[in-house]
Structure formats: C-alpha cells, structure tokens
Design a protein around this motif. Sequence first.
Motif, PDB file in Angstrom:
ATOM      1  N   LYS A  63     -43.597  28.607   4.314  1.00  0.00           N
ATOM      2  CA  LYS A  63     -44.346  27.538   4.978  1.00  0.00           C
ATOM      3  C   LYS A  63     -44.172  26.214   4.240  1.00  0.00           C
ATOM      4  O   LYS A  63     -44.023  25.154   4.855  1.00  0.00           O
ATOM      5  N   LEU A  64     -44.192  26.305   2.913  1.00  0.00           N
ATOM      6  CA  LEU A  64     -44.069  25.098   2.104  1.00  0.00           C
ATOM      7  C   LEU A  64     -42.699  24.454   2.264  1.00  0.00           C
ATOM      8  O   LEU A  64     -42.585  23.234   2.448  1.00  0.00           O
ATOM      9  N   LEU A  65     -41.649  25.250   2.210  1.00  0.00           N
ATOM     10  CA  LEU A  65     -40.297  24.708   2.304  1.00  0.00           C
ATOM     11  C   LEU A  65     -40.047  24.041   3.659  1.00  0.00           C
ATOM     12  O   LEU A  65     -39.310  23.050   3.749  1.00  0.00           O
ATOM     13  N   LYS A  66     -40.663  24.553   4.693  1.00  0.00           N
ATOM     14  CA  LYS A  66     -40.536  23.934   6.018  1.00  0.00           C
ATOM     15  C   LYS A  66     -41.076  22.512   5.985  1.00  0.00           C
ATOM     16  O   LYS A  66     -40.478  21.584   6.567  1.00  0.00           O
ATOM     17  N   LYS A  67     -42.197  22.318   5.301  1.00  0.00           N
ATOM     18  CA  LYS A  67     -42.813  20.999   5.226  1.00  0.00           C
ATOM     19  C   LYS A  67     -42.062  20.077   4.268  1.00  0.00           C
ATOM     20  O   LYS A  67     -41.998  18.863   4.483  1.00  0.00           O
ATOM     21  N   ILE A  68     -41.501  20.639   3.215  1.00  0.00           N
ATOM     22  CA  ILE A  68     -40.719  19.826   2.294  1.00  0.00           C
ATOM     23  C   ILE A  68     -39.442  19.345   2.981  1.00  0.00           C
ATOM     24  O   ILE A  68     -38.998  18.211   2.784  1.00  0.00           O
ATOM     25  N   HIS A  69     -38.859  20.206   3.808  1.00  0.00           N
ATOM     26  CA  HIS A  69     -37.685  19.807   4.595  1.00  0.00           C
ATOM     27  C   HIS A  69     -38.052  18.630   5.496  1.00  0.00           C
ATOM     28  O   HIS A  69     -37.287  17.653   5.626  1.00  0.00           O
ATOM     29  N   GLU A  70     -39.216  18.702   6.108  1.00  0.00           N
ATOM     30  CA  GLU A  70     -39.702  17.612   6.956  1.00  0.00           C
ATOM     31  C   GLU A  70     -39.919  16.346   6.117  1.00  0.00           C
ATOM     32  O   GLU A  70     -39.565  15.237   6.545  1.00  0.00           O
ATOM     33  N   GLN A  71     -40.489  16.524   4.955  1.00  0.00           N
ATOM     34  CA  GLN A  71     -40.771  15.396   4.074  1.00  0.00           C
ATOM     35  C   GLN A  71     -39.491  14.670   3.659  1.00  0.00           C
ATOM     36  O   GLN A  71     -39.481  13.440   3.559  1.00  0.00           O
ATOM     37  N   ILE A  72     -38.426  15.409   3.464  1.00  0.00           N
ATOM     38  CA  ILE A  72     -37.164  14.805   3.030  1.00  0.00           C
ATOM     39  C   ILE A  72     -36.324  14.341   4.215  1.00  0.00           C
ATOM     40  O   ILE A  72     -36.024  13.151   4.367  1.00  0.00           O
ATOM     41  N   PHE A  73     -35.937  15.265   5.079  1.00  0.00           N
ATOM     42  CA  PHE A  73     -34.965  14.962   6.134  1.00  0.00           C
ATOM     43  C   PHE A  73     -35.572  14.191   7.309  1.00  0.00           C
ATOM     44  O   PHE A  73     -34.956  13.240   7.806  1.00  0.00           O
ATOM     45  N   ASP A  74     -36.768  14.583   7.748  1.00  0.00           N
ATOM     46  CA  ASP A  74     -37.383  13.875   8.865  1.00  0.00           C
ATOM     47  C   ASP A  74     -37.754  12.447   8.477  1.00  0.00           C
ATOM     48  O   ASP A  74     -37.634  11.518   9.287  1.00  0.00           O
ATOM     49  N   THR A  75     -38.227  12.276   7.242  1.00  0.00           N
ATOM     50  CA  THR A  75     -38.572  10.932   6.775  1.00  0.00           C
ATOM     51  C   THR A  75     -37.327  10.053   6.721  1.00  0.00           C
ATOM     52  O   THR A  75     -37.352   8.890   7.137  1.00  0.00           O
ATOM     53  N   TYR A  76     -36.237  10.610   6.222  1.00  0.00           N
ATOM     54  CA  TYR A  76     -34.962   9.891   6.160  1.00  0.00           C
ATOM     55  C   TYR A  76     -34.534   9.460   7.567  1.00  0.00           C
ATOM     56  O   TYR A  76     -34.172   8.296   7.793  1.00  0.00           O
ATOM     57  N   HIS A  77     -34.583  10.391   8.503  1.00  0.00           N
ATOM     58  CA  HIS A  77     -34.179  10.095   9.886  1.00  0.00           C
ATOM     59  C   HIS A  77     -35.075   9.022  10.504  1.00  0.00           C
ATOM     60  O   HIS A  77     -34.588   8.070  11.136  1.00  0.00           O
ATOM     61  N   THR A  78     -36.373   9.156  10.316  1.00  0.00           N
ATOM     62  CA  THR A  78     -37.325   8.202  10.882  1.00  0.00           C
ATOM     63  C   THR A  78     -37.104   6.802  10.327  1.00  0.00           C
ATOM     64  O   THR A  78     -37.198   5.804  11.056  1.00  0.00           O
ATOM     65  N   LEU A  79     -36.812   6.714   9.039  1.00  0.00           N
ATOM     66  CA  LEU A  79     -36.564   5.419   8.405  1.00  0.00           C
ATOM     67  C   LEU A  79     -35.464   4.653   9.121  1.00  0.00           C
ATOM     68  O   LEU A  79     -35.625   3.465   9.457  1.00  0.00           O
ATOM     69  N   PHE A  80     -34.342   5.314   9.388  1.00  0.00           N
ATOM     70  CA  PHE A  80     -33.213   4.602   9.971  1.00  0.00           C
ATOM     71  C   PHE A  80     -33.356   4.392  11.477  1.00  0.00           C
ATOM     72  O   PHE A  80     -32.846   3.413  12.018  1.00  0.00           O
ATOM     73  N   VAL A  81     -34.076   5.275  12.137  1.00  0.00           N
ATOM     74  CA  VAL A  81     -34.371   5.058  13.555  1.00  0.00           C
ATOM     75  C   VAL A  81     -35.247   3.818  13.719  1.00  0.00           C
ATOM     76  O   VAL A  81     -35.001   2.959  14.576  1.00  0.00           O
TER      77      VAL A  81
END
Length: 260
Positions: free
Chosen positions: A109-127
């Motif tokens: 469960k934790l790793l799923k959220k850490i993935h979101e914290q890293i990759f989703d945040t990166y994607h959102t930044l550039f969008v």
Amino acid sequence: MGLISFFKSVLGGGERKGRQPFDDAVINSLFLNVSGAKPEKIGHVLSKYSERIHGITIACSVLSGAGSKNQMIDVIASEVEKYPLRALSVMMKNFEEKTRYIDENYRKKLLKKIHEQIFDTYHTLFVIREKRDYLTYASGPGQKSPEYWKMVLEACRTKASHDDPYYLYLKYLLAGFRMFVLKEPAHPLGTPFPGGPEVEKDYDRYFCPLRDKADDVAFSLCPFCPAEQSSEYMLTYSAKERKKKSKNASIQNYFTNFKG
C-alpha cells in the motif's frame, strides 16, 4: 509526544500479530527525515559537489523570492527537467530497498502511494506548466515558502558535506511543488502510516497523522505542509469505522427523537 513514542503508542510497542516489528529508524527515514542528514554533523561542502550546490543555491534563492505560483512552477520545472526520467526510477527503487523488511501488506500500500508521490507529481508539474491558466496560479505560494527553500538549501549543503545531494534536491523540488503550488500535503491522500491512520481530506482540509510529531527531526517537510494534525479520533478509528459510527449515531438519533 516525540516521534518514537508516538509510533510505539500506535504500534503497541512496535510488534503486532502477523507482522514484523517496524524499526524506529526506518520509520523515521521513511516519513520525516527526508535528507537523512544531521545538522550537528554539517561540514564544508565537498569540492566535487560545490558546482551542484552553487546551482541549488541560485535556484533556492529565486524560489524563496517567488511572488506567484506561476514563477514557482517555471523555476521548479526548469530544475526538475535537468534530471533524466531514470532518476525517478532510481528514487523509487531506493525507497523499495529501504522498505524491504517491513510487513508486505503494508509495504504494498505504501509503495503505491510513494509511486504516486514521485511519478504523478512529476507528470502533474509538466502538464500544469504547459497547459495552465495563468490566472489560476497568479497568487503567492504562501508565507512558509521562503523558509522552506532556505531549509532545502541548508539540507542539501549538509548532505554535500559527506555525500551527493542529487536525489535529495529532487525530492524537495517535487514536495515543494505539491505543498506550495498544488496546496496539497507532501505525502498524497491515502498514504498509510503504521498502525492504520492515513493522510485524509475532509472538505478542503487535509489531515496527517504525523503533522505535529516532527519537532525533533531536522530538515523535515512537516513544518511546511498544509495538512493539519489528525485528531485522536482519526488516529483511533479508520475513515470506514468513523463513517459507520456516524451512520449508526444518525439512526439512533432518528429513533430516539422521532415523534411520529
């Protein structure tokens, strides 16, 4: 209550049936001590990292004086795009390695959220950088922003006195974007903490189990996070349990006060 005492109280001494005991140092590292550095051990920046620290110093100075979220978006994106995409994967793998000995169900469960914290945040930044409505991000990033970027520089300089601050700086950049541009907690909604509590949102307010538990941790994100400290009620009962209790209370109230 200090960090260690808090987790021991949540975990009942650190051991629960069916899972391995959580190591206090690992928990500290996972959630609060992002840099892994200790201020009392700060020394001179190693010469091999001096150029990197010079660049970080300039960027943090600009970010400290950012007058709008638009400016912060541009500077953070400019700094983050200096990193290859594989840097995100390295960050994720490093976190996976740190958590390899903890309970597997919790870890998943934790790793799923850490993935979101890293990759989703990166994607959102550039969008947002490419497709934003500038009026939406015209307001200032908030009073805590200047102090945050000063802390980031201090943390990176401390790190550079004995190790490369390369990935640490990226962590802080992504966290800063989440907290000061998106106005969201550094850890995404639903991030699980040992014992069951999670980062939650109630209407427009965010709540975190550790928000006020990091006074003794250097270079922590918590003092700058928009989340509020979770109440004792939140720490005691899960969101699902609270919803059930509220529903039962409403039903009880209806039958108690129903006049026909």
